[in-house]
Design a protein around this motif. Structure first.
Motif, mmCIF file in Angstrom:
data_model
loop_
_atom_site.group_PDB
_atom_site.id
_atom_site.type_symbol
_atom_site.label_atom_id
_atom_site.label_comp_id
_atom_site.label_asym_id
_atom_site.label_seq_id
_atom_site.Cartn_x
_atom_site.Cartn_y
_atom_site.Cartn_z
ATOM 1 N N ARG A 152 1.136 -1.037 0.137
ATOM 2 C CA ARG A 152 0.489 -0.523 0.198
ATOM 3 C C ARG A 152 0.977 1.216 0.058
ATOM 4 N NH1 ARG A 152 -5.578 -0.962 3.386
ATOM 5 N NH2 ARG A 152 -6.400 -2.508 1.708
ATOM 6 N N MET A 153 1.843 1.189 0.760
ATOM 7 C CA MET A 153 2.549 2.750 0.953
ATOM 8 C C MET A 153 3.311 2.673 -0.276
ATOM 9 S SD MET A 153 3.972 4.228 2.522
ATOM 10 C CE MET A 153 4.046 4.673 4.383
ATOM 11 N N MET A 154 4.059 1.471 -1.264
ATOM 12 C CA MET A 154 4.367 1.473 -2.589
ATOM 13 C C MET A 154 3.606 2.111 -3.601
ATOM 14 S SD MET A 154 7.607 0.414 -1.291
ATOM 15 C CE MET A 154 8.421 1.260 -3.264
ATOM 16 N N PHE A 155 2.166 2.286 -3.421
ATOM 17 C CA PHE A 155 1.229 2.738 -3.712
ATOM 18 C C PHE A 155 1.037 3.944 -4.004
ATOM 19 C CE2 PHE A 155 -3.229 3.177 -4.413
ATOM 20 C CZ PHE A 155 -3.970 2.856 -5.905
ATOM 21 N N LEU A 156 0.838 4.131 -2.977
ATOM 22 C CA LEU A 156 0.858 5.826 -2.465
ATOM 23 C C LEU A 156 1.687 6.414 -2.852
ATOM 24 C CD1 LEU A 156 -0.970 5.497 1.244
ATOM 25 C CD2 LEU A 156 -2.026 5.805 -0.925
ATOM 26 N N LEU A 157 3.601 5.582 -2.861
ATOM 27 C CA LEU A 157 4.343 6.688 -3.298
ATOM 28 C C LEU A 157 4.640 7.123 -4.844
ATOM 29 C CD1 LEU A 157 7.542 4.990 -0.840
ATOM 30 C CD2 LEU A 157 6.293 7.719 -0.153
ATOM 31 N N SER A 158 3.744 5.481 -5.742
ATOM 32 C CA SER A 158 3.738 6.086 -6.695
ATOM 33 C C SER A 158 2.694 7.312 -7.489
ATOM 34 C CB SER A 158 3.402 4.545 -7.380
ATOM 35 O OG SER A 158 1.794 4.202 -7.270
ATOM 36 N N LYS A 159 1.554 7.468 -6.315
ATOM 37 C CA LYS A 159 1.219 8.495 -6.812
ATOM 38 C C LYS A 159 1.277 10.168 -6.476
ATOM 39 C CE LYS A 159 -2.065 5.506 -8.941
ATOM 40 N NZ LYS A 159 -2.118 5.400 -9.337
ATOM 41 N N ALA A 160 2.351 9.622 -6.095
ATOM 42 C CA ALA A 160 2.815 11.463 -5.437
ATOM 43 C C ALA A 160 2.921 12.155 -6.871
ATOM 44 C CB ALA A 160 4.437 11.332 -5.098
ATOM 45 N N PRO A 161 2.488 13.361 -7.412
ATOM 46 C CA PRO A 161 2.930 14.211 -8.219
ATOM 47 C C PRO A 161 3.735 15.362 -8.127
ATOM 48 C CG PRO A 161 1.562 15.254 -7.081
ATOM 49 C CD PRO A 161 1.053 13.995 -6.106
ATOM 50 N N VAL A 162 4.895 13.569 -8.050
ATOM 51 C CA VAL A 162 6.725 14.657 -8.305
ATOM 52 C C VAL A 162 7.576 14.244 -9.372
ATOM 53 C CG1 VAL A 162 6.368 15.841 -5.486
ATOM 54 C CG2 VAL A 162 6.740 13.205 -6.298
ATOM 55 N N ASN A 163 8.608 15.500 -9.433
ATOM 56 C CA ASN A 163 9.738 14.725 -10.166
ATOM 57 C C ASN A 163 10.587 14.448 -9.264
ATOM 58 O OD1 ASN A 163 9.703 14.290 -12.789
ATOM 59 N ND2 ASN A 163 9.487 16.359 -12.451
ATOM 60 N N ALA A 164 10.416 12.673 -8.721
ATOM 61 C CA ALA A 164 11.705 11.840 -8.267
ATOM 62 C C ALA A 164 11.712 10.309 -8.365
ATOM 63 C CB ALA A 164 11.029 12.494 -6.918
ATOM 64 N N ASP A 165 13.370 10.502 -8.255
ATOM 65 C CA ASP A 165 13.948 9.152 -8.393
ATOM 66 C C ASP A 165 12.874 7.592 -7.490
ATOM 67 O OD1 ASP A 165 15.263 8.992 -10.211
ATOM 68 O OD2 ASP A 165 17.225 9.239 -8.600
ATOM 69 N N TRP A 166 12.675 7.812 -6.528
ATOM 70 C CA TRP A 166 11.837 7.396 -4.944
ATOM 71 C C TRP A 166 10.085 7.589 -6.007
ATOM 72 C CZ3 TRP A 166 7.586 9.796 -3.288
ATOM 73 C CH2 TRP A 166 7.271 11.401 -2.817
ATOM 74 N N GLN A 167 9.499 7.942 -7.172
ATOM 75 C CA GLN A 167 8.334 8.105 -6.957
ATOM 76 C C GLN A 167 8.412 7.320 -8.595
ATOM 77 O OE1 GLN A 167 7.309 9.338 -9.973
ATOM 78 N NE2 GLN A 167 5.291 8.139 -9.797
ATOM 79 N N VAL A 168 9.475 7.172 -9.167
ATOM 80 C CA VAL A 168 9.474 6.139 -10.548
ATOM 81 C C VAL A 168 10.033 4.238 -9.963
ATOM 82 C CG1 VAL A 168 11.322 5.482 -12.161
ATOM 83 C CG2 VAL A 168 11.049 7.972 -11.641
ATOM 84 N N VAL A 169 10.896 4.612 -8.796
ATOM 85 C CA VAL A 169 11.001 3.178 -8.388
ATOM 86 C C VAL A 169 9.901 2.457 -7.836
ATOM 87 C CG1 VAL A 169 12.195 1.951 -6.392
ATOM 88 C CG2 VAL A 169 13.433 2.789 -7.609
ATOM 89 N N ALA A 170 9.125 3.777 -7.091
ATOM 90 C CA ALA A 170 8.017 3.216 -6.437
ATOM 91 C C ALA A 170 6.644 2.755 -6.833
ATOM 92 C CB ALA A 170 6.595 4.111 -5.563
ATOM 93 N N GLU A 171 6.778 3.188 -8.377
ATOM 94 C CA GLU A 171 5.369 2.980 -9.457
ATOM 95 C C GLU A 171 6.502 1.701 -10.129
ATOM 96 O OE1 GLU A 171 3.799 6.489 -12.453
ATOM 97 O OE2 GLU A 171 5.277 5.523 -13.202
ATOM 98 N N LYS A 172 7.264 1.580 -10.437
ATOM 99 C CA LYS A 172 7.429 0.252 -11.253
ATOM 100 C C LYS A 172 8.187 -1.189 -9.709
ATOM 101 C CE LYS A 172 11.230 1.714 -13.716
ATOM 102 N NZ LYS A 172 12.764 2.037 -14.681
ATOM 103 N N LEU A 173 7.504 -0.899 -8.296
ATOM 104 C CA LEU A 173 6.658 -1.759 -8.072
ATOM 105 C C LEU A 173 6.326 -2.519 -7.485
ATOM 106 C CD1 LEU A 173 9.929 -1.487 -4.828
ATOM 107 C CD2 LEU A 173 9.605 -2.951 -6.208
#
Ligand SMILES: [Zn+2]
Length: 578
Positions: free
Chosen positions: A330-351
């Motif tokens: 759930r947390m990785m999913f929430l991070l993936s939804k963050a409207p930002v330009n950041a590596d962590w958002q990309v990693v979260a989206e892929k995972l």
């Protein structure tokens, strides 16, 4: 069978004065009942010995030597065995008792352990103290309350009484039966079994031909134990380049458990943190998550420029990941939804694409292309993200995720009749998916899990023993891992399965207990199992002057018989033990 009945009645007719033998079950049952008071007392006595390894004084290594209490329990069991007239061996890490023809080439092993887990919080033991062995009524039956009653002192000591019943009933065995008392099962890395295996590999000890381990909490023979593919994904992120930085991520307590909590901290300008919080809240609402039962807490500290998110999940065993709710997913999913330009958002989206927050059994593993089976037959492949962490946050921030994937391998074909993926296939698919997503991951495991064919001698005979002793059928089962029986993989060339006994409550919990009537019934079942696994029909025919002759009664009933009748008698006895 008809021939046997005819011969038996013929022999009885011809031999007045010879005791009227019942069936093997009757004989065994009578002896189990004759010994039951002693057995109950012995179980109580051994439960009173505090024997857990977790507090071994002065030991700082990962695995302790057996605690003094464990050794005391081992001595107690071996002393009982010696009194029963069994051959006994004691080693520092284990001991065993054996009975059956000394010159028999083959040995059947019954594997159990005398160490227990620690008692835990004493206040919770409200039915009786953990080392008091108090008898109380529970679910309409008398139970012995205490640590180890069910796991595993009660069952393995009962196995000793099963063997005693066979000895007392003069049941002729073709194989030796060895009761193995381990000392480091619950804590101590199964060093007891390793020590024995090491000796066996050096030719100083013997491998059994078959075996069972009464340490599984049920008479369902475990014929498949799932095994794992593990994914350790380490993905570096560049926090410096991002407006909003991931400064903290921590979820999960074990690789084999569904995470029940995951926490995150993000640092950046207020307006962005506010936008992230809103996006996350909307995403959670859109998913329809039950936030009343499993809340998500947001804390926005404007002064510090920090947004903290705390996600609640529901724990479950990794092999039953569908029964839990992964806070990490759930947390990785929430991070993936963050409207930002950041590596962590990309990693979260892929995972999230590979391991979405979805516990529906029909979808489990689908994103990795490995979905298979269902929960009805337990041939399901499960995927669990046990860990989600930020490591080396200051130096080289890296997001670490651990996925534990459990599968039954080709063994599942034994029940479903359909073809199933092998561990190697699952591993290859997972590797490909991570590679295609450009995620760094180290994928290990993929071995062949513990599998015993349904029509193998051990499964067939254990089922028969249970049926004959109780009148009830029992179905073999699949488990998601970790039984004591699997301490010895069947690639060594023998089949050891987890099996027996029924009637316990609360393994590893407060108020652990074992039903006395079920324990006695279980003793009968195990005695029959031992007799079937070491069947007399494979034994040499007893000779007139053979001391090992079955039913050589103390009144000497057999000794006064003539040679010819003895030969007939021998044949009859061998037949009736089939
Ligand atoms: Zn156990």
């Amino acid at each position: 069978m008809k021939l046997f009945a005819a011969m038996l009645s013929l022999s009885l007719f011809l031999l007045p004065g010879v005791p009227a033998w019942g069936t093997l079950l009757d004989d065994v049952e009578a002896k189990v009942l004759a010994n039951q008071e002693e057995q109950i007392q012995a179980v109580k006595d051994i439960v009173k010995i505090e024997s857990y390894n977790e507090t071994t004084p002065g030991y700082s290594g990962p695995y302790p030597n057996p605690d003094a209490g464990v050794t005391e329990a081992l001595d107690f069991a071996l002393e009982k065995a010696e009194e029963m007239g069994f051959r006994v061996v004691k080693e520092p890490l284990y001991g065993y008792a054996e009975w059956g023809p000394e010159d028999a080439e083959e040995m059947v092993m019954v594997l159990g352990h005398l160490d227990t887990v620690a008692p835990g919080n004493p206040v919770l033991w409200d039915l009786g103290g953990p080392f008091e062995a108090k008898v109380v009524e529970r679910d309409g039956e008398d139970h012995i309350i205490g640590r180890g009653t069910f796991d595993d002192k009660g069952p393995i000591l009962s196995a000793l009484y099963s063997l005693k019943a066979l000895k007392d009933a003069n049941v002729l065995l073709s194989r030796r039966v060895r009761i193995f008392f381990g000392t480091t099962e619950d804590y101590g890395g199964w060093r007891c079994v390793s020590a024995y295996a090491q000796k066996a590999r050096a030719g100083e000890e013997e491998w059994p031909v078959l075996g069972f381990s009464p340490d599984s909490g049920s008479f369902q023979p475990t014929y498949i134990e799932k095994t794992s593919v593990n994914v350790r994904a380490y993905n570096k992120i560049d926090n410096d380049a991002a407006d909003v930085k991931l400064t903290f991520l921590n979820g999960g307590t074990a690789t084999n458990a569904v995470s029940d909590r995951c926490q995150v901290a993000l640092q950046g300008p207020d307006h962005q943190l506010k936008a992230i919080k809103q996006a996350m809240q909307e995403a959670a609402a859109a998913e329809g998550w039950d936030l009343a039962a499993l809340p998500i807490k947001f804390e926005l500290n404007v002064d510090a420029g920090v947004l903290s998110v705390d996600v609640t999940g529901r724990a479950a065993h990794s092999g039953q990941a569908w029964a839990g709710v992964g806070a990490n997913n759930r947390m990785m999913f929430l991070l993936s939804k963050a409207p930002v330009n950041a590596d962590w958002q990309v990693v979260a989206e892929k995972l999230t694409r590979l391991a979405p927050p979805d516990e529906n059994p029909d979808n489990m593993g689908a994103a990795l292309g490995i979905q298979e089976g269902g929960i009805e037959l337990d041939d399901i492949v499960t995927v669990n993200m046990g860990f989600a962490r930020l490591e080396s946050a200051d130096v080289e921030p890296t997001i670490y995720n651990h996925l534990n994937i459990r599968y039954p391998d080709k063994g599942a074909e034994l029940i479903t009749g359909k073809s199933h993926q092998s561990g190697a296939e699952i591993k290859a698919k997972v590797e490909d998916k991570f590679k295609a997503a450009r995620l760094e991951a180290n994928v290990t495991g993929g071995g062949y899990p513990y599998t015993v064919p349904l029509d193998s001698e051990i499964i067939v005979k254990l089922q028969k023993a249970y049926k004959d002793a109780t009148g009830k059928e029992v179905k073999p089962c699949i488990t998601h891992g970790g039984t004591y029986a699997s301490a010895w993989k069947n690639d060594i060339g023998f089949s050891m399965v987890a099996w027996g006994i029924d009637g316990g409550i609360g393994m590893h919990e407060a108020n652990e207990s074992l039903s006395i009537p079920k324990m006695i019934e279980g003793t009968k079942v195990m005695a029959l199992a031992m007799a079937y696994l070491a069947p007399a029909d494979e034994a040499p025919q007893p000779q007139p002057d053979d001391d090992a002759r079955p039913h050589k009664s103390s009144s000497g009933g057999c000794d006064s018989l003539g040679l010819g009748t003895l030969a007939l008698l021998g044949a009859v006895l061998v037949l009736r033990r089939r």
